[in-house]
Scaffold this active site. Structure first.
Site, PDB file in Angstrom:
ATOM      1  N   GLU A 234     -35.409   7.258  23.678  1.00 55.02           N
ATOM      2  CA  GLU A 234     -34.286   6.377  24.020  1.00 55.02           C
ATOM      3  C   GLU A 234     -33.091   6.812  23.177  1.00 55.02           C
ATOM      4  O   GLU A 234     -33.153   6.829  21.949  1.00 55.02           O
ATOM      5  CB  GLU A 234     -34.643   4.916  23.731  1.00 55.02           C
TER       6      GLU A 234
ATOM      7  N   GLU B   3     -29.192   6.043  33.446  1.00 54.41           N
ATOM      8  CA  GLU B   3     -29.348   6.405  32.033  1.00 54.41           C
ATOM      9  C   GLU B   3     -29.069   7.900  31.933  1.00 54.41           C
ATOM     10  O   GLU B   3     -29.941   8.729  32.183  1.00 54.41           O
ATOM     11  CB  GLU B   3     -30.744   6.020  31.550  1.00 54.41           C
TER      12      GLU B   3
ATOM     13  N   HIS C 129     -34.317   7.320  35.142  1.00 53.99           N
ATOM     14  CA  HIS C 129     -33.531   6.185  35.629  1.00 53.99           C
ATOM     15  C   HIS C 129     -32.115   6.705  35.853  1.00 53.99           C
ATOM     16  O   HIS C 129     -31.465   7.195  34.919  1.00 53.99           O
ATOM     17  CB  HIS C 129     -33.539   5.041  34.622  1.00 53.99           C
TER      18      HIS C 129
ATOM     19  N   HIS D  36     -34.302   8.555  28.082  1.00 53.57           N
ATOM     20  CA  HIS D  36     -33.808   7.294  28.650  1.00 53.57           C
ATOM     21  C   HIS D  36     -32.626   6.796  27.824  1.00 53.57           C
ATOM     22  O   HIS D  36     -32.183   7.457  26.887  1.00 53.57           O
ATOM     23  CB  HIS D  36     -34.932   6.251  28.667  1.00 53.57           C
TER      24      HIS D  36
END
Length: 639
Positions: A460, A227, A224, A367
């Protein structure tokens, strides 16, 4: 008679003159001659040329990289050394050394190597009587190095913790590979919608080659585009691996000498460019709400606004639909033909081809927006449940992999770690099953698991998707140990070779583990890797046309290196019920990849449209377009 007394004066022979050009006044010599090597007849003519203009701005163009080397090399052609009324040419060996170490810097800004630095054309060999144009620079560098050597401080890796443009990122990767050519190389797996290279850097003691029984792993960042911390961490990691290997760090040397590591810092360079521009444009301390909104939305998708983590084939639904079939396995599921008739992003297509071409064992993609490690499946096993625990057959292995990263992270697995709460509660141990967190189809980690041997998790990295530049150092410190430990964990479980009775490796043989309905297959030369948890396991090796072989193994809990388990299969007549295991009705074949050439037709059309839209010159062209005389088209790269 008068003609005898009106002879034309003989042209004055060129003489050595003082160097009077500001950007060349630090050469190791003080005299030059005109015409110079390029044919400039006077100093004024040379100063007005685009060659001298390039030397005057090259420091800014390359962000200080390869200077003053490039400038002094160019000066050796524009104001060559003059001794005893004779021009001496610079050494070809010096030119070739500078070109080898600096060519990537020009490629990084999409500029061709300058024609007047052609090592064969304007430089000569040592036997022809040349001089080293960087002689004075080398003396200065030796003095600087001597002062460093006398310093009591231990040598260490230096990293600049700042954001880079796509061009700068690629330049860093190529520069890193050039600094460590024995252990690193770069390669492109494809291009983005807007034509940017998806550049990978590989580390190995034999880069570019798959070695027998050496496991391969990959890191992917910036899927993404908005990110960005993962992208930065992977850029820093490449510099760290190269530098520490050269400094003799035994841990890094052991890792690289036994592992083939592939790092793709940015899977979505187009999205990053948009996100970076928007964040820079909304850098208003009084409008923090606007900054947060932009960082959560703009640049997430690619240039076609496709979310790349929803764009992979939905093989999880296929696995759920066929799990009651007697011979069904949740591995190497073919891509349904219908997938190719939807919009497949070029970035997705490139990554799929990449992971099909290399026998990856382990992977992580990075991410932002939470602080947790998510593992497959991402799609809920019940279509009406958006937060339902949906384990793979390798649930225990995935939990072990996820904990490897979370536990080595500075704060991720701590009970006091601040969670972002973006999608509700995720627990306090730093790991979570993807579908239990929130369900979605078309994710990359599910595709890795169901289509290949590769086990991938999603990391993440924190609540802020686009953290401030001053927070990058803290992000690196929080994640450095986790990044290294995760790579080292690829050596857990078992590995081996499946051979026939003649000692030849068998490609495509299956390794099955009793109680886990997910097989892995052998690579080109019959080698395999199977990540497993500690305990007793019953293994079976099989291949069409061979008898099965079975072994019982025990993996100790503290075993940090893969156990060696080889198999020898005997030739046999294929029985119908055995053959059925390899051909599940209506599943298609694994080899079918874009069988109708849909992507190629679509991508060519898209590329032609983009090419028509993008006929602008590179950003640096404005430096030269207003220069005296014709613009230097020789600086434009021809792909």
């Amino acid at each position: 008679m008068l003609s005898r007394f009106c002879k034309e004066p003989e042209p004055e022979k060129p003489k050595c003159v003082d160097i009077m050009m500001n950007y060349c006044d630090d050469m190791s010599y003080t005299h030059t001659m005109f015409p110079n090597i390029l044919g400039h007849r006077t100093r004024e003519e040379a100063e007005l040329g685009p060659e001298y203009l390039l030397l005057s701005v090259v420091h800014n163009l390359l962000n200080g990289e390869c200077t003053p080397d490039i400038r002094m090399l160019g000066c050796s052609v524009l104001v060559p050394r003059c001794e005893k009324e004779k021009v001496l040419k610079p050494c070809r060996s010096t030119c070739e050394a500078v070109r080898k170490s600096c060519r990537h810097a020009f490629e990084g800004i999409e500029m061709a190597w300058p024609y007047f630095l052609d090592c064969d054309r304007f430089f000569v060999s040592d036997q022809e009587g040349c001089y080293d144009p960087l002689e004075g620079l080398r003396v200065t560098q030796e003095e600087d190095q001597a002062s460093i050597d006398n310093s009591p401080e231990e040598p260490h890796t230096v990293i600049q913790f700042s954001y880079q443009s796509n061009t700068q990122m690629n330049s860093i990767l190529k520069k890193t590979a050039a600094q460590c050519p024995e252990i690193a190389t770069t390669y492109s797996i494809g291009r983005s919608v807007e034509g940017k290279d998806l550049l990978v850097i590989e580390f190995s003691n034999n880069p570019g080659v798959h070695e027998l029984l050496e496991p391969e792993m990959k890191y992917i960042g910036n899927m993404h585009g908005n990110e960005v911390l993962g992208r930065q961490l992977l850029i820093y990691l490449t510099q760290y691996l190269c530098s520490e290997y050269l400094l003799g760090n035994q841990r890094i040397q052991s890792l690289i000498n036994t592992t083939r590591i592939h790092i793709l810092p940015s899977m979505n360079p187009d999205g990053y460019e948009l996100a970076a521009a928007e964040v820079q444009g909304t850098n208003d301390p009084e409008n923090e709400e606007a900054q947060n909104y932009y960082s959560w939305t703009l640049g997430r998708g690619n240039a076609q606004n496709i979310d790349l983590n929803r764009n992979f084939p939905d093989l999880t639904a296929v696995a759920y639909g066929r799990r009651r079939h007697r011979h069904f396995r949740s591995d190497h599921i073919p891509i349904p033909d219908a997938y190719w008739f939807d919009k497949v992003a070029p970035e997705t297509y490139a990554v799929m081809k990449w992971i099909r071409s290399i026998p990856f064992v382990l992977s992580a993609n990075f991410h932002g927006g939470e602080l947790v490690v998510s593992y497959p499946y991402d799609l809920s096993k019940h279509p009406l449940e958006e937060k339902m625990f949906s384990p793979t057959p390798d649930e225990q292995v995935f939990k072990q992999i996820a904990r490897t990263y979370a536990d080595a992270h500075a704060t991720m697995s701590g009970n006091n770690s601040e969670r972002c709460g973006s999608f509700g509660s995720i627990g306090q141990d730093g790991i979570i099953n993807g579908a239990k967190w929130y369900s979605f189809a078309g994710g990359m980690q599910d595709f890795n698991y169901l289509h290949t041997n590769c086990l991938e998790v999603t990391v993440e990295l924190g609540c802020d998707k686009f953290p401030a530049e001053e927070e990058l150092y803290t992000g690196w410190q929080d994640n450095k140990e986790a990044l290294l430990t995760f790579m080292e964990s690829v050596h857990r479980g078992i590995k081996g070779i499946v051979k026939d009775a003649d000692g030849n490796g068998i490609k495509g043989a299956r390794i099955s583990v009793r109680g886990i309905r997910h097989d892995i297959t052998t690579a080109e030369n019959g080698d395999y890797w199977r990540m497993l948890t500690a305990g007793i396991h019953i293994l079976t090796a099989s291949a069409p046309g061979y008898t099965r072989a079975m072994k019982k193994i025990h993996l100790p809990a503290r075993m940090q290196k893969a156990g060696r388990v080889d198999f020898v299969l005997q030739k046999a007549v294929v029985e119908p019920d055995i053959e059925e295991d390899y051909n599940i009705p209506s599943m298609g074949t694994y080899e079918r990849f874009d069988p109708y050439n849909q992507f190629e037709r679509y991508s060519i059309r898209e590329q032609n449209q983009n090419r028509e839209e993008r006929q602008e010159k590179p950003w640096w062209w404005s430096y030269f377009s207003r220069a005296h005389g014709s613009a230097p088209t020789w600086l434009l790269r021809i792909d």
